[in-house]
Design a protein around this motif. Structure first.
Motif, mmCIF file in Angstrom:
data_model
loop_
_atom_site.group_PDB
_atom_site.id
_atom_site.type_symbol
_atom_site.label_atom_id
_atom_site.label_comp_id
_atom_site.label_asym_id
_atom_site.label_seq_id
_atom_site.Cartn_x
_atom_site.Cartn_y
_atom_site.Cartn_z
ATOM 1 N N SER A 99 2.063 18.386 113.346
ATOM 2 C CA SER A 99 2.753 19.457 112.632
ATOM 3 C C SER A 99 3.178 19.041 111.335
ATOM 4 N N MET A 100 3.230 17.917 110.920
ATOM 5 C CA MET A 100 3.467 17.383 109.542
ATOM 6 C C MET A 100 2.339 17.126 108.602
ATOM 7 N N MET A 101 1.273 17.354 109.129
ATOM 8 C CA MET A 101 0.051 17.053 108.533
ATOM 9 C C MET A 101 -0.429 18.040 107.398
ATOM 10 N N ASN A 102 -0.904 17.747 106.505
ATOM 11 C CA ASN A 102 -1.268 18.654 105.234
ATOM 12 C C ASN A 102 -2.461 18.054 104.345
ATOM 13 N N ILE B 101 0.861 13.587 104.678
ATOM 14 C CA ILE B 101 2.073 13.965 105.440
ATOM 15 C C ILE B 101 3.123 14.674 104.804
ATOM 16 N N ASP B 102 3.498 15.651 105.169
ATOM 17 C CA ASP B 102 4.969 16.157 104.380
ATOM 18 C C ASP B 102 5.962 15.443 104.364
ATOM 19 N N ALA B 103 6.667 15.128 103.516
ATOM 20 C CA ALA B 103 7.446 14.050 103.157
ATOM 21 C C ALA B 103 8.885 14.143 104.265
ATOM 22 N N LYS B 104 8.989 15.093 104.750
ATOM 23 C CA LYS B 104 9.900 15.196 105.925
ATOM 24 C C LYS B 104 9.755 14.628 107.278
ATOM 25 N N PRO C 223 -4.324 3.633 102.620
ATOM 26 C CA PRO C 223 -2.652 4.120 102.914
ATOM 27 C C PRO C 223 -2.543 5.298 103.366
ATOM 28 N N ILE C 224 -1.211 5.477 103.908
ATOM 29 C CA ILE C 224 -0.748 6.967 104.339
ATOM 30 C C ILE C 224 0.126 7.320 103.206
ATOM 31 N N TYR C 225 -0.233 8.663 102.919
ATOM 32 C CA TYR C 225 0.569 9.357 101.833
ATOM 33 C C TYR C 225 1.440 10.337 102.078
ATOM 34 N N LEU C 226 2.610 10.423 101.456
ATOM 35 C CA LEU C 226 3.684 11.448 101.641
ATOM 36 C C LEU C 226 3.405 12.856 100.843
ATOM 37 N N LEU C 227 3.494 13.793 100.970
ATOM 38 C CA LEU C 227 3.619 14.921 100.040
ATOM 39 C C LEU C 227 5.197 15.485 99.717
ATOM 40 N N GLN C 228 5.469 15.250 98.670
ATOM 41 C CA GLN C 228 6.855 15.927 98.209
ATOM 42 C C GLN C 228 6.704 17.054 97.772
ATOM 43 N N LYS C 229 8.232 17.774 98.130
ATOM 44 C CA LYS C 229 8.351 19.035 97.616
ATOM 45 C C LYS C 229 7.615 19.606 96.390
#
Length: 401
Positions: free
Chosen positions: A188-191, A199-202, A362-368
């Motif tokens: 559900s956090m994938m983008n 991955i959505d940062a949250k 690497p795994i990346y986080l997508l910030q708001k």
């Protein structure tokens, strides 16, 4: 007409839909049905009795998680065509189709240096010919050649649906709760950003929980000292059998296993592939049962270890055992058993794990804000930065005397 849009009841994920007819056709193919007879976790059921699940189970589960992931991405506005959906599900469904008996343990013993991914690709191409090119895009995705990179990342990366399924599935069947990742939460956090999986940062803590769960599963289950020993012994059995056959010994085995015991190192032929696709765990078990009575002491000993579950002793250490310590063990075993080749029975096994690589995919986080930050560089991460060093354990095995 046969209804091919089936529903499968899976003990881990519940009801799994088969939304495209070509998926059903591939599942029904003998290449895929063989996976019912290939253990997902080798001889792990000798340590965790419930671990009797197969590659078939895992492939179906991974296909289901791929479908779920694609539905999630579509809801977030990512355009995915029906052809892309179908191809991504086919690619993950077939990703393990080239696995040999007992999964990873014997893949190099039968076909020499032919990694299961190489064999999977070869079999995919054969299936593609059979199904008139319907798997072409799936094969491109599997190889990472498709122009939209995130499809390959869903199939093979540090956070793919393959890992999400096998961790949850292996945790379920072994009873080791540490591996029970929340696959639905992670999906559900994938983008997708710039055609890259993010991955959505949250979801940062869900990802860290996934990485720690994987680490614990490796050390507690896959690299458990007896599990590592059982896998090592399997390789030793095939190694010894091939050596004895090359010296002229006659060992009872099925036609296919006899073929591979006598096979010389060379490029894979059509016959190699045809015979390989008929091999499964049962042939190796049958051979080990017969070889318990072999005149060769070493082969007989190793086969009895597995079939009778009479494993040798093991000592585990974070440091390599000294040559002197190993030589002393060999000398003691020779004296106690009245043999001269204890060096064939005393071995040091090494297992290493890099829990998270900050360099390779690497795994990346997508910030708001729309900015992308690498997981280990995120201000919110708690553990990722601590998991970037390789850990190694050493296991010394020797007969009980």
């Amino acid at each position: 007409m046969q209804n091919k849009l089936k529903i499968i009841n899976d003990p881990v994920h519940g009801f799994i839909k088969i939304p495209h007819e070509i998926l059903f056709d591939v599942i029904e193919h003998p290449y895929f049905q063989r996976l019912r007879r290939i253990s997902q976790t080798g001889l792990l059921n000798l340590i965790f009795p419930g671990a009797t699940h197969t590659r078939f189970h895992h492939a179906i589960g991974a296909m289901h998680l791929m479908f779920t992931a694609l539905e999630t991405l579509k809801q977030k506005g990512i355009v995915i065509t029906e052809e892309e959906e179908k191809s991504a599900m086919l690619a993950i469904l077939m990703h393990d189709i080239g696995h040999g008996p007992f999964s990873h343990a014997l893949e190099n013993m039968l076909m020499d240096d032919w990694h299961h991914e190489k064999l999977s690709l070869l079999l995919m191409n054969r299936l593609n010919d059979e199904f008139c090119g319907q798997l072409t895009t799936a094969i491109e995705m599997f190889q990472g050649k498709y122009h939209r990179k995130f499809f390959n990342q869903l199939i093979s990366s540090q956070l793919d649906v393959d890992r999400l399924d096998y961790l949850k599935r292996d945790s379920f069947f072994t009873g080791v709760s540490e591996g029970n990742v929340n696959a639905q939460r992670i999906i559900s956090m994938m983008n997708v950003c710039n055609d890259e999986l993010v991955i959505d940062a949250k979801g940062v803590y869900s990802i860290e929980n996934f990485l720690t769960s994987r680490m614990f599963m490796y050390w507690q289950v896959y690299y458990h000292k007896t599990s590592a020993l059982a896998e090592f012994i399997l390789v030793k059995i095939l190694e010894r059998a091939k050596m004895l056959v090359s010296e002229g010994a006659i060992l009872p085995a099925t036609d296919n296993l006899q073929y591979f015991l006598n096979r010389e190192k060379n490029a894979a032929t059509d016959e190699d592939v045809e015979r390989f696709t008929q091999m499964d765990d049962n042939e190796i078990i049958h051979a080990m049962k017969l070889w318990q009575k072999s005149e060769d002491f070493v082969l007989s000993y190793w086969c009895q270890c597995v079939i009778q579950r009479k494993f040798p002793k093991t000592i585990i250490s974070s440091q390599p055992f000294s040559d002197q310590f190993i030589q002393d063990k060999i000398k003691t075993v020779n004296e106690k058993l009245g043999i001269s080749n204890a060096n064939e029975l005393v071995h040091q096994i090494e297992r290493s794990l890099l829990s998270y690589s900050k360099d390779k995919q690497p795994i990346y986080l997508l910030q708001k804000s729309g900015e992308i930050v690498r997981l280990d560089q995120s201000e919110d991460q708690l553990l990722s930065g601590l998991m970037t060093n390789k850990t190694t354990r050493y296991i010394l095995t020797f007969p009980r005397i």
